[in-house]
Design a protein around this motif. Sequence first.
Motif, PDB file in Angstrom:
ATOM      1  N   PRO A   1      57.703 -17.774   3.457  1.00  0.00           N
ATOM      2  CA  PRO A   1      57.244 -18.237   2.141  1.00  0.00           C
ATOM      3  C   PRO A   1      56.035 -19.168   2.201  1.00  0.00           C
ATOM      4  CG  PRO A   1      59.629 -18.299   2.256  1.00  0.00           C
ATOM      5  CD  PRO A   1      59.160 -17.979   3.631  1.00  0.00           C
ATOM      6  N   GLY A   2      56.010 -20.057   3.176  1.00  0.00           N
ATOM      7  CA  GLY A   2      54.889 -20.988   3.273  1.00  0.00           C
ATOM      8  C   GLY A   2      53.558 -20.286   3.464  1.00  0.00           C
ATOM      9  N   HIS A   3      53.544 -19.269   4.284  1.00  0.00           N
ATOM     10  CA  HIS A   3      52.312 -18.515   4.522  1.00  0.00           C
ATOM     11  C   HIS A   3      51.913 -17.713   3.281  1.00  0.00           C
ATOM     12  CE1 HIS A   3      53.186 -18.665   9.113  1.00  0.00           C
ATOM     13  NE2 HIS A   3      52.429 -19.693   8.729  1.00  0.00           N
ATOM     14  N   ILE A   4      52.911 -17.221   2.544  1.00  0.00           N
ATOM     15  CA  ILE A   4      52.613 -16.482   1.316  1.00  0.00           C
ATOM     16  C   ILE A   4      51.983 -17.416   0.293  1.00  0.00           C
ATOM     17  CG2 ILE A   4      53.611 -15.207  -0.624  1.00  0.00           C
ATOM     18  CD1 ILE A   4      55.768 -14.198   1.273  1.00  0.00           C
ATOM     19  N   ASN A   5      52.534 -18.626   0.167  1.00  0.00           N
ATOM     20  CA  ASN A   5      51.992 -19.592  -0.792  1.00  0.00           C
ATOM     21  C   ASN A   5      50.588 -20.034  -0.402  1.00  0.00           C
ATOM     22  OD1 ASN A   5      54.361 -19.514  -2.289  1.00  0.00           O
ATOM     23  ND2 ASN A   5      55.313 -21.210  -1.148  1.00  0.00           N
ATOM     24  N   ALA A   6      50.351 -20.157   0.890  1.00  0.00           N
ATOM     25  CA  ALA A   6      49.023 -20.578   1.357  1.00  0.00           C
ATOM     26  C   ALA A   6      48.011 -19.435   1.317  1.00  0.00           C
ATOM     27  CB  ALA A   6      49.126 -21.140   2.772  1.00  0.00           C
ATOM     28  N   GLY A   7      48.499 -18.196   1.185  1.00  0.00           N
ATOM     29  CA  GLY A   7      47.604 -17.040   1.158  1.00  0.00           C
ATOM     30  C   GLY A   7      47.131 -16.608   2.529  1.00  0.00           C
ATOM     31  N   GLY A   8      47.801 -17.115   3.582  1.00  0.00           N
ATOM     32  CA  GLY A   8      47.409 -16.718   4.920  1.00  0.00           C
ATOM     33  C   GLY A   8      48.004 -17.626   5.970  1.00  0.00           C
ATOM     34  N   ILE A   9      47.503 -17.514   7.211  1.00  0.00           N
ATOM     35  CA  ILE A   9      48.009 -18.302   8.332  1.00  0.00           C
ATOM     36  C   ILE A   9      46.850 -19.003   9.027  1.00  0.00           C
ATOM     37  CG2 ILE A   9      50.023 -16.837   8.749  1.00  0.00           C
ATOM     38  CD1 ILE A   9      48.494 -15.404  10.888  1.00  0.00           C
ATOM     39  N   GLU A  10      47.166 -20.100   9.695  1.00  0.00           N
ATOM     40  CA  GLU A  10      46.149 -20.842  10.441  1.00  0.00           C
ATOM     41  C   GLU A  10      46.517 -20.801  11.911  1.00  0.00           C
ATOM     42  OE1 GLU A  10      43.931 -25.207  10.464  1.00  0.00           O
ATOM     43  OE2 GLU A  10      44.997 -24.486   8.682  1.00  0.00           O
ATOM     44  N   THR A  11      45.586 -20.349  12.705  1.00  0.00           N
ATOM     45  CA  THR A  11      45.796 -20.259  14.144  1.00  0.00           C
ATOM     46  C   THR A  11      44.447 -20.323  14.829  1.00  0.00           C
ATOM     47  OG1 THR A  11      46.820 -18.959  15.918  1.00  0.00           O
ATOM     48  CG2 THR A  11      45.698 -17.730  14.178  1.00  0.00           C
ATOM     49  N   LYS A  12      44.428 -20.275  16.135  1.00  0.00           N
ATOM     50  CA  LYS A  12      43.171 -20.365  16.871  1.00  0.00           C
ATOM     51  C   LYS A  12      42.436 -19.037  16.844  1.00  0.00           C
ATOM     52  CE  LYS A  12      44.520 -24.075  20.029  1.00  0.00           C
ATOM     53  NZ  LYS A  12      44.681 -24.480  21.447  1.00  0.00           N
ATOM     54  N   SER A  13      41.137 -19.094  16.686  1.00  0.00           N
ATOM     55  CA  SER A  13      40.290 -17.909  16.712  1.00  0.00           C
ATOM     56  C   SER A  13      40.017 -17.517  18.148  1.00  0.00           C
ATOM     57  CB  SER A  13      38.980 -18.188  15.972  1.00  0.00           C
ATOM     58  OG  SER A  13      38.215 -19.152  16.680  1.00  0.00           O
ATOM     59  N   ARG A  14      39.197 -16.515  18.328  1.00  0.00           N
ATOM     60  CA  ARG A  14      38.852 -16.051  19.676  1.00  0.00           C
ATOM     61  C   ARG A  14      38.081 -17.119  20.456  1.00  0.00           C
ATOM     62  NH1 ARG A  14      39.633 -10.431  20.001  1.00  0.00           N
ATOM     63  NH2 ARG A  14      39.917  -9.410  17.960  1.00  0.00           N
ATOM     64  N   THR A  15      37.413 -18.014  19.732  1.00  0.00           N
ATOM     65  CA  THR A  15      36.640 -19.073  20.400  1.00  0.00           C
ATOM     66  C   THR A  15      37.490 -20.313  20.697  1.00  0.00           C
ATOM     67  OG1 THR A  15      35.939 -19.985  18.269  1.00  0.00           O
ATOM     68  CG2 THR A  15      34.533 -18.297  19.269  1.00  0.00           C
ATOM     69  N   GLY A  16      38.773 -20.265  20.296  1.00  0.00           N
ATOM     70  CA  GLY A  16      39.648 -21.403  20.540  1.00  0.00           C
ATOM     71  C   GLY A  16      39.668 -22.420  19.432  1.00  0.00           C
ATOM     72  N   GLN A  17      38.895 -22.210  18.393  1.00  0.00           N
ATOM     73  CA  GLN A  17      38.855 -23.130  17.264  1.00  0.00           C
ATOM     74  C   GLN A  17      39.943 -22.761  16.253  1.00  0.00           C
ATOM     75  OE1 GLN A  17      36.698 -25.758  17.212  1.00  0.00           O
ATOM     76  NE2 GLN A  17      36.067 -25.053  19.266  1.00  0.00           N
ATOM     77  N   SER A  18      40.513 -23.790  15.596  1.00  0.00           N
ATOM     78  CA  SER A  18      41.497 -23.534  14.563  1.00  0.00           C
ATOM     79  C   SER A  18      40.817 -22.875  13.368  1.00  0.00           C
ATOM     80  CB  SER A  18      42.154 -24.844  14.130  1.00  0.00           C
ATOM     81  OG  SER A  18      43.118 -24.608  13.134  1.00  0.00           O
ATOM     82  N   GLN A  19      41.442 -21.790  12.855  1.00  0.00           N
ATOM     83  CA  GLN A  19      40.811 -21.017  11.775  1.00  0.00           C
ATOM     84  C   GLN A  19      41.886 -20.468  10.849  1.00  0.00           C
ATOM     85  OE1 GLN A  19      38.103 -18.020  13.200  1.00  0.00           O
ATOM     86  NE2 GLN A  19      37.921 -17.007  11.201  1.00  0.00           N
ATOM     87  N   PHE A  20      41.544 -20.368   9.581  1.00  0.00           N
ATOM     88  CA  PHE A  20      42.468 -19.817   8.587  1.00  0.00           C
ATOM     89  C   PHE A  20      42.197 -18.313   8.436  1.00  0.00           C
ATOM     90  CE2 PHE A  20      43.577 -18.572   4.257  1.00  0.00           C
ATOM     91  CZ  PHE A  20      44.900 -19.017   4.190  1.00  0.00           C
ATOM     92  N   PHE A  21      43.287 -17.528   8.484  1.00  0.00           N
ATOM     93  CA  PHE A  21      43.167 -16.084   8.341  1.00  0.00           C
ATOM     94  C   PHE A  21      43.994 -15.631   7.140  1.00  0.00           C
ATOM     95  CE2 PHE A  21      42.396 -16.896  12.808  1.00  0.00           C
ATOM     96  CZ  PHE A  21      41.279 -16.104  13.075  1.00  0.00           C
ATOM     97  N   PRO A  22      43.378 -14.898   6.201  1.00  0.00           N
ATOM     98  CA  PRO A  22      44.109 -14.420   5.016  1.00  0.00           C
ATOM     99  C   PRO A  22      45.243 -13.483   5.414  1.00  0.00           C
ATOM    100  CG  PRO A  22      41.735 -14.200   4.722  1.00  0.00           C
ATOM    101  CD  PRO A  22      41.960 -14.529   6.171  1.00  0.00           C
ATOM    102  N   LEU A  23      46.083 -13.174   4.446  1.00  0.00           N
ATOM    103  CA  LEU A  23      47.181 -12.232   4.671  1.00  0.00           C
ATOM    104  C   LEU A  23      46.633 -10.879   5.115  1.00  0.00           C
ATOM    105  CD1 LEU A  23      49.397 -12.969   1.527  1.00  0.00           C
ATOM    106  CD2 LEU A  23      49.638 -13.915   3.834  1.00  0.00           C
ATOM    107  N   LEU A  24      47.475 -10.143   5.809  1.00  0.00           N
ATOM    108  CA  LEU A  24      47.082  -8.821   6.299  1.00  0.00           C
ATOM    109  C   LEU A  24      46.602  -7.930   5.151  1.00  0.00           C
ATOM    110  CD1 LEU A  24      49.971  -8.086   8.810  1.00  0.00           C
ATOM    111  CD2 LEU A  24      47.549  -8.311   9.403  1.00  0.00           C
ATOM    112  N   GLY A  25      45.527  -7.233   5.405  1.00  0.00           N
ATOM    113  CA  GLY A  25      45.018  -6.250   4.456  1.00  0.00           C
ATOM    114  C   GLY A  25      44.813  -4.925   5.161  1.00  0.00           C
ATOM    115  N   LEU A  26      44.711  -3.874   4.394  1.00  0.00           N
ATOM    116  CA  LEU A  26      44.524  -2.536   4.959  1.00  0.00           C
ATOM    117  C   LEU A  26      43.143  -2.022   4.550  1.00  0.00           C
ATOM    118  CD1 LEU A  26      45.920  -0.370   6.647  1.00  0.00           C
ATOM    119  CD2 LEU A  26      46.919   0.549   4.561  1.00  0.00           C
ATOM    120  N   ALA A  27      42.290  -1.804   5.528  1.00  0.00           N
ATOM    121  CA  ALA A  27      40.933  -1.314   5.271  1.00  0.00           C
ATOM    122  C   ALA A  27      40.863   0.169   5.583  1.00  0.00           C
ATOM    123  CB  ALA A  27      39.924  -2.076   6.124  1.00  0.00           C
TER     124      ALA A  27
END
Length: 588
Positions: free
Chosen positions: A507-533
């Motif tokens: 639920p917390g990730h749904i309310n935030a509209g995404g998740i926060e984790t480290k990017s490929r460069t090691g920096q903390s980054q926010f990523f939106p919910l999964l989408g289908l392209a």
Amino acid sequence: MNVESHLKCIIKDEQLSALFQPIYSTTFEKAYGFEALIRGPSDSPLHSPNALFDAALQYGLLSELELVCRKISIARFVELDLQGKLFLNVSPMVLLQSDHSQGVTISYLNEYNLSPDKVVIELSEKYPIDSPELLKNALIYYRNLGFSIAVDDLGAGYAGLKLWSEVTPDFVKIDRYFINQCHHDPVKREFIKSILNLGKNINANVIAEGIETHDEFDCLNELGLSLYQGYLFARPEPFPQQTLPSILEFKQRLVNVPVDIEPLASSLLQPANTINHDELTKDVVDYLHKHPHVHSIPVIRGRAPIGMALRGLLLELFSTPYGRALNEQKVISETMAKNPVIVEANTPLSEVARMVTSEHDEKIQWHFIITDRSNYVGIASVRDLLRQLTQQQIQHARYSNPLTMLPGNVPIYRHVDELLAAKVSFRFAYFDLNNFKPYNDIYGYAKGDQVIQLVSTILQHYCAKTDFVGHIGGDDFVVVFQDEQWRERCEAILREFDEKILEFYEPGHINAGGIETKSRTGQSQFFPLLGLAVGVVEPASTRCASHHDVAEVASAAKKQAKLTVKSSIFVCKRGGPNLDATISAIAV
């Protein structure tokens, strides 16, 4: 049993089956005639025609074999009520044998009420001949009886043109060698032109055989041919189509034909002697004693199968005290197995397997019966059924993605290449998940696999039967749309995904509209919910030579779709690689 004895048994018991391949007339847009092609028993090393006839030649049984082949072909042609001419393959070596029986073919025609003018004696050059004069006389003999004459495989042997000039056949077949890729070879086209001109001068019909592609057909059609035979139109079948659609209708029919068509019961068909329902049981048992290789004999009433005489059942019955005395005068319909598996020839093998295993709880029989519109046509071996199903499963497993069991790269590529070769219009849609790696990092690979399975389920649910769904690997999927509602289906897929994917988040990730984790460069980054392209392209057969070209354009379209954070469709309007494009994107 050695090969010679086995061959003699095949000839004696007429253990042969006739397939028919139509010869197509573009002038009349129907089958002009049918070539009869013989196969040996399906479980025999002499099943293929090459093995069968080579063995007959080796053991001096070619004449006997060919006469049986003619009888079976004529009988089956009449039984199927096929229209047009019957083309019978005849080896010139048989015609030259001094002991070759004359008048037998006419007697077969009289027996089955078929006129000689409906039959074409098709001379093959498979076996070279040393007596062209005797061969010419033999062909003239057949012509005087009312038969037409065809020279097969023109160009494949050395005697073709000389024989043509002396006999002036009614039909001449151009060998597959000259047909193959003729649209790319000017020398082959010139050869075909010369044969056509010669044919017109002596009033001979020219048949192109071995046509497999639309390019070959288009080339030959432009050159002026009107009689065709080949896999493009139909393969040899035990139940050939009586009529063929027009070329335009035929091309349209290809649109809805999947690449991997499940084999039918007819693919297992093998000939077998039958017995009438009123035969005495003792006569059937005597026959089984004389033929130890026979395990099952279909019992028929008229043309309808009603049961199966089983070796094990009858011999066991006669082995009991007073068994013979009590049963030998009974008709076989009283002592036969009364509930054999009976399937129509067009039944898929998966359905046949279900019927075989469900109908017999105690013991599976050796054979089951195949019918055509409820009329008996032959039997099939359960062993052959299991062998073919096993091969299908191995093939499917080899090329399927282990997570979703959807077709993988090889069948996807093959499907696309066949559609391009057939010049069939289709849309190639490349589906990919946005932000999938960060999701895996937070929720783990097991949860990520569930998301991939969700995509697989949604794609299969919304795609039509004519569409092809494949799994390239990871989170990459492909749908080859032949259905005209492809855009609506893509939009429904994205809507369903956006709704269902919320079930895979806390639920917390749904309310935030995404998740926060480290990017490929090691920096903390926010990523939106999964989408289908999804990137969609309509390949042009004139600009895409193979699946490689289609994949190049679709990959570029998918990259454009992934630029949008939400689920989106990107439609590429260019039909091939490395060309200026006009494109449009639709966000859903």
